[in-house]
Design a protein around this motif. Structure first.
Motif, PDB file in Angstrom:
ATOM      1  N   SER A 203       0.732  -1.132  -0.023  1.00 52.04           N
ATOM      2  CA  SER A 203      -0.013   0.048   0.002  1.00 52.04           C
ATOM      3  C   SER A 203       1.053   1.196  -0.043  1.00 52.04           C
ATOM      4  CB  SER A 203      -1.060  -0.065   1.263  1.00 52.04           C
ATOM      5  OG  SER A 203      -1.850  -0.909   1.158  1.00 52.04           O
ATOM      6  N   ALA A 204       1.806   1.292   0.847  1.00 51.39           N
ATOM      7  CA  ALA A 204       2.788   2.353   0.853  1.00 51.39           C
ATOM      8  C   ALA A 204       3.379   2.829  -0.744  1.00 51.39           C
ATOM      9  CB  ALA A 204       4.025   2.225   2.015  1.00 51.39           C
ATOM     10  N   SER A 205       3.921   1.404  -1.281  1.00 51.81           N
ATOM     11  CA  SER A 205       4.615   1.784  -2.588  1.00 51.81           C
ATOM     12  C   SER A 205       3.568   2.371  -3.355  1.00 51.81           C
ATOM     13  CB  SER A 205       5.020   0.261  -2.920  1.00 51.81           C
ATOM     14  OG  SER A 205       6.176  -0.173  -2.211  1.00 51.81           O
ATOM     15  N   ARG A 206       2.382   1.834  -3.427  1.00 54.05           N
ATOM     16  CA  ARG A 206       1.327   2.388  -4.469  1.00 54.05           C
ATOM     17  C   ARG A 206       1.366   3.854  -3.999  1.00 54.05           C
ATOM     18  NH1 ARG A 206      -1.322  -2.582  -3.557  1.00 54.05           N
ATOM     19  NH2 ARG A 206      -2.874  -1.643  -1.847  1.00 54.05           N
ATOM     20  N   LEU A 207       1.240   4.394  -2.740  1.00 49.14           N
ATOM     21  CA  LEU A 207       1.015   5.840  -2.508  1.00 49.14           C
ATOM     22  C   LEU A 207       2.024   6.646  -2.954  1.00 49.14           C
ATOM     23  CD1 LEU A 207      -0.704   5.730   1.014  1.00 49.14           C
ATOM     24  CD2 LEU A 207      -1.589   6.636  -1.091  1.00 49.14           C
ATOM     25  N   LEU A 208       3.359   5.916  -2.739  1.00 50.06           N
ATOM     26  CA  LEU A 208       4.705   6.516  -3.276  1.00 50.06           C
ATOM     27  C   LEU A 208       4.526   6.766  -4.557  1.00 50.06           C
ATOM     28  CD1 LEU A 208       7.199   7.494  -2.071  1.00 50.06           C
ATOM     29  CD2 LEU A 208       8.419   5.401  -2.511  1.00 50.06           C
ATOM     30  N   GLY A 209       4.283   6.273  -5.456  1.00 53.66           N
ATOM     31  CA  GLY A 209       4.075   5.829  -6.815  1.00 53.66           C
ATOM     32  C   GLY A 209       3.002   7.265  -7.349  1.00 53.66           C
ATOM     33  N   THR A 210       2.016   7.309  -6.299  1.00 54.46           N
ATOM     34  CA  THR A 210       0.934   8.289  -6.801  1.00 54.46           C
ATOM     35  C   THR A 210       1.431   9.691  -6.229  1.00 54.46           C
ATOM     36  OG1 THR A 210      -0.870   6.661  -6.075  1.00 54.46           O
ATOM     37  CG2 THR A 210      -1.488   9.265  -6.074  1.00 54.46           C
ATOM     38  N   TRP A 211       2.327   9.812  -5.345  1.00 49.96           N
ATOM     39  CA  TRP A 211       2.874  11.155  -4.799  1.00 49.96           C
ATOM     40  C   TRP A 211       3.906  11.660  -5.952  1.00 49.96           C
ATOM     41  CZ3 TRP A 211       3.396   8.579   0.369  1.00 49.96           C
ATOM     42  CH2 TRP A 211       2.554   8.972   1.322  1.00 49.96           C
ATOM     43  N   ALA A 212       4.258  10.651  -6.362  1.00 50.51           N
ATOM     44  CA  ALA A 212       5.646  10.631  -7.592  1.00 50.51           C
ATOM     45  C   ALA A 212       4.999  11.165  -8.768  1.00 50.51           C
ATOM     46  CB  ALA A 212       6.554   9.665  -7.799  1.00 50.51           C
ATOM     47  N   ARG A 213       3.987  10.858  -9.280  1.00 48.99           N
ATOM     48  CA  ARG A 213       3.420  10.886 -10.830  1.00 48.99           C
ATOM     49  C   ARG A 213       3.546  12.469 -11.327  1.00 48.99           C
ATOM     50  NH1 ARG A 213       0.794   7.271 -13.672  1.00 48.99           N
ATOM     51  NH2 ARG A 213      -0.411   9.172 -14.605  1.00 48.99           N
ATOM     52  N   PRO A 214       3.166  13.413 -10.299  1.00 47.25           N
ATOM     53  CA  PRO A 214       3.058  14.634 -11.033  1.00 47.25           C
ATOM     54  C   PRO A 214       4.772  15.173 -11.351  1.00 47.25           C
ATOM     55  CG  PRO A 214       1.549  14.727  -9.287  1.00 47.25           C
ATOM     56  CD  PRO A 214       2.599  13.400  -9.119  1.00 47.25           C
ATOM     57  N   TYR A 215       5.676  14.552 -10.812  1.00 44.55           N
ATOM     58  CA  TYR A 215       6.870  14.751 -10.815  1.00 44.55           C
ATOM     59  C   TYR A 215       7.399  14.105 -12.261  1.00 44.55           C
ATOM     60  CZ  TYR A 215       6.945  17.150  -6.488  1.00 44.55           C
ATOM     61  OH  TYR A 215       6.431  17.866  -5.308  1.00 44.55           O
ATOM     62  N   LEU A 216       6.785  12.799 -12.259  1.00 47.81           N
ATOM     63  CA  LEU A 216       7.425  11.973 -13.379  1.00 47.81           C
ATOM     64  C   LEU A 216       6.499  12.689 -14.659  1.00 47.81           C
ATOM     65  CD1 LEU A 216       6.733   8.372 -12.401  1.00 47.81           C
ATOM     66  CD2 LEU A 216       8.729   9.616 -12.247  1.00 47.81           C
TER      67      LEU A 216
ATOM     68  N   GLU B 144       7.051  15.897 -19.659  1.00 44.73           N
ATOM     69  CA  GLU B 144       6.814  17.256 -20.471  1.00 44.73           C
ATOM     70  C   GLU B 144       8.259  17.862 -20.869  1.00 44.73           C
ATOM     71  OE1 GLU B 144       4.116  18.885 -21.561  1.00 44.73           O
ATOM     72  OE2 GLU B 144       2.900  17.313 -20.931  1.00 44.73           O
ATOM     73  N   GLU B 145       9.228  17.711 -20.142  1.00 45.15           N
ATOM     74  CA  GLU B 145      10.542  18.392 -20.392  1.00 45.15           C
ATOM     75  C   GLU B 145      11.648  17.742 -21.137  1.00 45.15           C
ATOM     76  OE1 GLU B 145      12.297  20.764 -17.435  1.00 45.15           O
ATOM     77  OE2 GLU B 145      10.481  20.915 -16.184  1.00 45.15           O
ATOM     78  N   THR B 146      11.482  16.403 -21.085  1.00 44.07           N
ATOM     79  CA  THR B 146      12.276  15.336 -21.970  1.00 44.07           C
ATOM     80  C   THR B 146      11.645  14.804 -23.117  1.00 44.07           C
ATOM     81  OG1 THR B 146      11.953  13.376 -20.653  1.00 44.07           O
ATOM     82  CG2 THR B 146      13.495  14.953 -19.840  1.00 44.07           C
ATOM     83  N   GLY B 147      10.511  14.665 -23.095  1.00 38.98           N
ATOM     84  CA  GLY B 147       9.607  13.951 -24.168  1.00 38.98           C
ATOM     85  C   GLY B 147       9.735  12.684 -24.106  1.00 38.98           C
ATOM     86  N   GLU B 148      10.392  11.845 -23.052  1.00 40.51           N
ATOM     87  CA  GLU B 148      10.660  10.465 -22.865  1.00 40.51           C
ATOM     88  C   GLU B 148       9.669   9.824 -21.738  1.00 40.51           C
ATOM     89  OE1 GLU B 148      12.051   9.111 -25.239  1.00 40.51           O
ATOM     90  OE2 GLU B 148      13.088  10.384 -26.111  1.00 40.51           O
ATOM     91  N   THR B 149       9.364   8.445 -21.712  1.00 40.71           N
ATOM     92  CA  THR B 149       8.737   7.847 -20.603  1.00 40.71           C
ATOM     93  C   THR B 149       9.442   8.035 -19.291  1.00 40.71           C
ATOM     94  OG1 THR B 149       7.558   6.317 -22.197  1.00 40.71           O
ATOM     95  CG2 THR B 149       7.706   5.738 -19.727  1.00 40.71           C
ATOM     96  N   ALA B 150       8.665   8.464 -18.232  1.00 45.97           N
ATOM     97  CA  ALA B 150       9.525   8.492 -16.969  1.00 45.97           C
ATOM     98  C   ALA B 150       9.048   7.587 -16.076  1.00 45.97           C
ATOM     99  CB  ALA B 150       8.926  10.088 -16.439  1.00 45.97           C
ATOM    100  N   ASN B 151       9.811   7.022 -15.131  1.00 47.89           N
ATOM    101  CA  ASN B 151       9.640   5.945 -14.338  1.00 47.89           C
ATOM    102  C   ASN B 151      10.069   6.145 -12.954  1.00 47.89           C
ATOM    103  OD1 ASN B 151       9.106   3.616 -16.464  1.00 47.89           O
ATOM    104  ND2 ASN B 151      11.142   4.687 -16.813  1.00 47.89           N
ATOM    105  N   MET B 152       9.420   5.493 -11.931  1.00 47.37           N
ATOM    106  CA  MET B 152       9.829   5.384 -10.650  1.00 47.37           C
ATOM    107  C   MET B 152      10.163   3.983 -10.050  1.00 47.37           C
ATOM    108  SD  MET B 152       8.576   7.244  -6.891  1.00 47.37           S
ATOM    109  CE  MET B 152       9.542   7.404  -5.672  1.00 47.37           C
ATOM    110  N   ALA B 153      11.220   3.683  -9.287  1.00 49.48           N
ATOM    111  CA  ALA B 153      11.560   2.188  -9.006  1.00 49.48           C
ATOM    112  C   ALA B 153      12.037   2.345  -7.497  1.00 49.48           C
ATOM    113  CB  ALA B 153      12.292   1.749 -10.077  1.00 49.48           C
ATOM    114  N   LEU B 154      11.772   1.268  -7.035  1.00 52.12           N
ATOM    115  CA  LEU B 154      12.429   0.983  -5.498  1.00 52.12           C
ATOM    116  C   LEU B 154      13.186  -0.295  -5.567  1.00 52.12           C
ATOM    117  CD1 LEU B 154       9.099   1.479  -3.408  1.00 52.12           C
ATOM    118  CD2 LEU B 154      10.768   3.303  -4.082  1.00 52.12           C
ATOM    119  N   LEU B 155      14.056  -0.306  -4.776  1.00 51.99           N
ATOM    120  CA  LEU B 155      14.896  -1.420  -4.469  1.00 51.99           C
ATOM    121  C   LEU B 155      14.200  -2.309  -3.220  1.00 51.99           C
ATOM    122  CD1 LEU B 155      17.554  -3.128  -4.849  1.00 51.99           C
ATOM    123  CD2 LEU B 155      18.512  -1.907  -3.119  1.00 51.99           C
TER     124      LEU B 155
END
Length: 264
Positions: free
Chosen positions: A89-102, A107-118
């Motif tokens: 659940s925390a990982s899903r929330l972390l992804g939700t918080w990150a989406r605006p930054y991705l 927008e600035e690079t034109g490429e697909t943006a990702n977030m990943a955890l170890l």
């Protein structure tokens, strides 16, 4: 007439910061267990936490009863299965918080943006915002991969001591995803040294032929996290890298600040 005073149970005592001391101690023990690989003995916890054994034993008994810790046949204690649901659940929330930054990265690079955890010995992707190009990269959220062939894996492991990296590689092996994948511990450690030197990681056709990925760690993240962009090698060129990396680094800093202010 003598006055009576009600004593406060230790479990309900407030800590100096206004919290409940037993809760703070319990969470501290869980984090120490995670840092130790997920399984420890009471004496180890006592040595690292400075708490007396009776206190640790009482806290662990409660955590075992709640399912957050389990006692192994060898009498050591391991993180319990109920933590999995919390972590997911925390990982899903972390992804939700990150989406605006991705989205800003896209927008600035034109490429697909990702977030990943170890997560343990694996990389797990927790968020993605796709490029608007018709030819774009797609990684399913929730996908797990070995770290040695990915940009996010290199970025995350660049913050881990070399001895621990060697141990991880020994557990996972280093299978080749392409003919460009690094398949020796020595080669991978050299690549991590380069990541530390230049401040970002590159997956150059190592996970998939024709795809390049640039990645950076999110500094001071509550859990080890990295963000990246990925795209066709023909677009994510060396010249493009010089323009993309500063954007990645700035967005990572802003995401870190956001996570800190939200108490994530």
């Amino acid at each position: 007439m003598p006055t009576s005073s009600a004593s406060t149970p230790e479990s309900a005592k407030a800590s100096g910061g206004g919290g409940v001391q037993s809760l703070e101690r319990a969470f501290d023990l869980l984090e120490r267990m995670a840092d130790a690989g997920g399984e420890v003995g009471l004496s180890e916890l006592s040595a690292t936490s400075g708490l007396p054994l009776p206190t640790i034993h009482r806290l662990m008994r409660t955590l075992v009863a709640c399912g957050y810790v389990r006692q192994q046949p060898n009498r050591r204690y391991a993180l319990g299965p109920r933590l999995i649901r919390l972590g997911e659940s925390a990982s899903r929330l972390l992804g939700t918080w990150a989406r605006p930054y991705l989205a800003r990265l896209v927008e600035e690079t034109g490429e697909t943006a990702n977030m990943a955890l170890l997560d343990g010995d694996e990389i797990v992707y927790v968020a993605q915002v796709p490029s608007k190009h018709s030819m774009r990269m797609f990684t399913e959220v929730g996908r797990r991969v070995l770290p040695h062939s990915t940009g996010v894996g290199k970025a995350l492991l660049s913050a881990v001591p070399d001895g621990e990296v060697r141990a991880l590689l020994g557990r996972t092996g280093m299978p080749a995803a392409t003919d460009r994948t690094i398949t020796t511990p020595e080669g991978f450690l050299e690549a991590l040294a380069e990541v530390r030197r230049q401040g970002y990681a590159v997956d150059d056709n190592e996970q998939e032929i024709g795809v390049r990925c640039l990645a950076v760690c999110v500094p001071d993240s509550p859990t080890a996290a990295a963000i990246s962009i990925s795209g066709p090698a023909g677009r994510v060129t060396e010249d493009a890298t010089d323009k993309i990396v500063p954007v990645l680094q700035q967005v990572a800093i802003e995401l870190s600040r956001s996570l800190a202010s939200s108490g994530a």
